[in-house]
Every structure is written in C-alpha cells, then in structure tokens.
Design a protein around this motif. Structure first.
Motif, short mmCIF file in Angstrom:
data_model
loop_
_atom_site.label_atom_id
_atom_site.label_comp_id
_atom_site.label_asym_id
_atom_site.label_seq_id
_atom_site.Cartn_x
_atom_site.Cartn_y
_atom_site.Cartn_z
N ALA A 125 41.55 62.05 29.57
CA ALA A 125 42.07 62.33 28.83
C ALA A 125 43.16 61.66 28.73
N ILE A 126 43.65 62.10 30.03
CA ILE A 126 45.80 62.10 30.39
C ILE A 126 45.49 60.98 30.06
N THR A 127 44.36 59.53 30.40
CA THR A 127 44.57 58.23 30.17
C THR A 127 44.65 57.76 28.83
N GLY A 128 43.84 58.49 28.05
CA GLY A 128 43.82 58.13 26.75
C GLY A 128 45.33 58.68 25.62
N GLN A 129 45.26 59.91 26.49
CA GLN A 129 46.86 60.13 25.72
C GLN A 129 47.95 58.93 25.86
N LEU A 130 47.68 58.72 26.91
CA LEU A 130 48.70 57.27 27.72
C LEU A 130 48.84 56.51 27.18
N LEU A 149 46.31 49.18 39.77
CA LEU A 149 46.23 50.13 40.01
C LEU A 149 47.04 51.13 39.72
N ILE A 150 47.16 51.91 39.01
CA ILE A 150 48.52 52.95 38.93
C ILE A 150 48.06 54.42 39.40
N VAL A 151 48.51 55.00 40.88
CA VAL A 151 48.23 55.88 40.18
C VAL A 151 49.03 57.28 40.05
N ALA A 152 48.54 58.50 39.27
CA ALA A 152 49.53 58.70 38.62
C ALA A 152 49.35 60.82 38.74
N THR A 153 49.53 61.46 38.46
CA THR A 153 49.40 63.13 38.94
C THR A 153 49.29 63.94 37.25
N PRO A 154 48.93 64.99 36.94
CA PRO A 154 49.13 65.42 35.76
C PRO A 154 50.42 65.48 35.35
N ALA A 211 54.92 57.00 34.95
CA ALA A 211 54.08 55.66 35.08
C ALA A 211 53.85 54.89 33.78
N TYR A 212 54.56 56.03 32.57
CA TYR A 212 54.59 55.58 31.06
C TYR A 212 55.79 54.20 31.26
N ALA A 213 56.61 54.34 31.84
CA ALA A 213 57.26 53.40 32.46
C ALA A 213 57.33 51.75 33.04
#
Length: 284
Positions: A210-215, A166-171, A179-181
């Motif tokens: 939306a952010i998850t979709g872009q990633l 489970l990765i926690v990220a902010t916008p 997070a991508y790396a």
C-alpha cells in the motif's frame, strides 16, 4: 500519509551522477545497490541478512561496504578487519587480501570508518572504486553494494555502478519523504526506469504494498523524465516489525543465523527468493 508523501524540496545543487559505466554490471556478478533516503532504516541489516539468504540458496555473494567514511557493516557482522578498502585504495594491501569471509558464508569487502577523504567523490576515489568493482565482479554471482544514505555524490556514484537499485524504507513519514527524494534523483539524473522497494518494520501484512502504491502515485504526479516516462516502483516485499531483529543487532549476529524461524528472517528469505527468481535467473 498524503502529507508525508508530498514532494519535498529537492536542491537544484544536487551533484550530477556519473553515467552508468558500460559493462560494469555485465562483467560477471549481478550488481545490486541497497540504499535508503535516510539513515537508521535497517539498510545494512537488510544487506547482511539478504547476503546470507542468497548464499544459502547457492549464490556466490559479496557485500561491499560502499558507505565510504561511515562504514558499519563490520559492526553488524561483528568483524574486526585488519585490511579495508582504505588500505587497497592507498596501495598498502592487495584487493584479494581485503576480501574476508563473514558469518553466513558470504564474502565482504569492508570500508574504513572516519575517513574524511572519502566524503567527497574525487576523481581518485571514483577510479579506485570502479577498478575494485571491475576486478572482483567476475568472482561472484551477486554483489550487494551497501551504500550510504541520502543523495551525496559518493552515494549516487555507488548506485550508478549497479544494474538494480533496492531502496529500504520504513513506514515513518520522514523515511518515505527521503525515499521519494532519492527516487526522484535516481529517475532524473541516472534515468532509472524502475526502482525496487522493501519496506522494513512493517506493522501489518500488506502495508508495504500500500505504501509503495501511494508513493508511486506521488511520483506519477510530480516526476517525469526526458523520455516522458515516469519511474516505476517494484514492491519486493515487507520485513515485519520483529523483536528478534533488535536482539540480533544488539548481539551483532545475523538474524538468519540466530533466529532463522522468526517472522523477519522468513521475510528476508522470501526476499532472497524473489531476487533470485526475478534478477538472477538465467536468460531464456
């Protein structure tokens, strides 16, 4: 957003991750690593409050502070342990004496902070850590590994012990780039087929999806594994920006105990429900 999610340089010298130990996640507890690409995104806050929410649902939960050397779970929970993982590793204490109860009813196994010897994954640290996991797993339904941030060998080894990540990220762009790396390394080195995401401090409903979709689009374009399959991101939920969070953190109290009805606490309760129904439900 597209600039924020453009692929960052990934060092070719990134340490290889150990193979997932056979049976490590099948010895009792479901092991979930909670990690992040960078620090300061609320990973330990999520770990602690998620543990309280799962405990409230009847799960037997242990949070293991896997951020060896830079531990702060004790600070978040306002605990002052007399015995830590360091004492267990050095043979000064028994494992069962290091497990203590936290506010919220779950168990914690705390690491010592400032331990330089745990900043590198030596064979001794690796074996001791694995032995601890295998010894305590039969006693719980869920073990949450609150890992360090980034892609160090210690962090990657901790994650390799878990069946789910489970990765926690902010916008924020820096959080998403890191997070991508991290996801790229997990896909390439640990052959992870999927990674679960929680977006913390979301400004508006729907932002996290939306952010998850872009990633996901960036990963599909730039990351492929030996099997030819890309890694799939699973959006588990958003935790909205909420002033109650800062207040709870400053008071060193669990949000779910201090302000259980606030938006962030309700979101964490929803996350616990989703984890229970998707990851902890008994096989048919």
């Amino acid at each position: 957003m597209s600039d924020a999610l453009s692929p960052p340089p990934t060092s070719s010298d990134a340490p290889p991750s150990p193979a997932l130990p056979s049976g490590a996640a099948a010895t009792g507890a479901r092991i979930i690593a909670i990690t992040s690409g960078k620090g300061g995104v609320g990973k330990t806050f999520v770990s602690a409050n998620l543990a309280a929410a799962l405990t409230r649902r009847g799960q037997r939960v242990l949070v293991l502070d896997a951020d060896l050397g830079l531990a702060n779970l004790d600070v978040v929970l306002n605990l002052h342990p007399k015995i830590t993982l360091h004492d267990v590793f050095t043979g000064k204490a028994l494992l069962e004496d290091a497990v203590i109860q936290a506010p919220g009813g779950f168990s914690v196994l705390l690491a010592g902070s400032g331990m330089v010897e745990y900043s590198r994954l030596t064979p001794e640290v690796r074996n001791q850590f694995l032995n601890v996991i295998q010894a305590i797993a039969p006693n719980y339904d869920v073990i949450l590994l609150d890992t360090g941030a980034g892609i160090s060998d210690v962090v990657l080894f901790s994650i390799s012990l878990a069946s789910e990540v489970l990765i926690v990220a902010t916008p924020e762009p820096t959080s998403l780039t890191d997070a991508y790396a991290a996801i790229k390394v997990l896909a390439m080195q640990q052959k992870r087929q999927h990674v679960r995401m929680v977006i913390n401090q979301a400004a508006r409903p729907g932002d996290g999806r939306a952010i998850t979709g872009q990633l996901q689009q960036v990963l599909d374009r730039f990351v492929s594994t030996e099997t030819g399959r890309g890694v799939r991101l699973i959006h588990m939920g958003d935790i909205p920006a909420d002033p109650s969070v800062r207040d709870a953190v400053m008071r060193r109290q669990l949000l779910l105990l201090q302000t259980p009805g606030c938006p962030a606490a309700l979101a964490i309760a929803q996350l616990a429900n989703k984890i229970e129904t998707t990851l902890l439900a008994p096989a048919a």
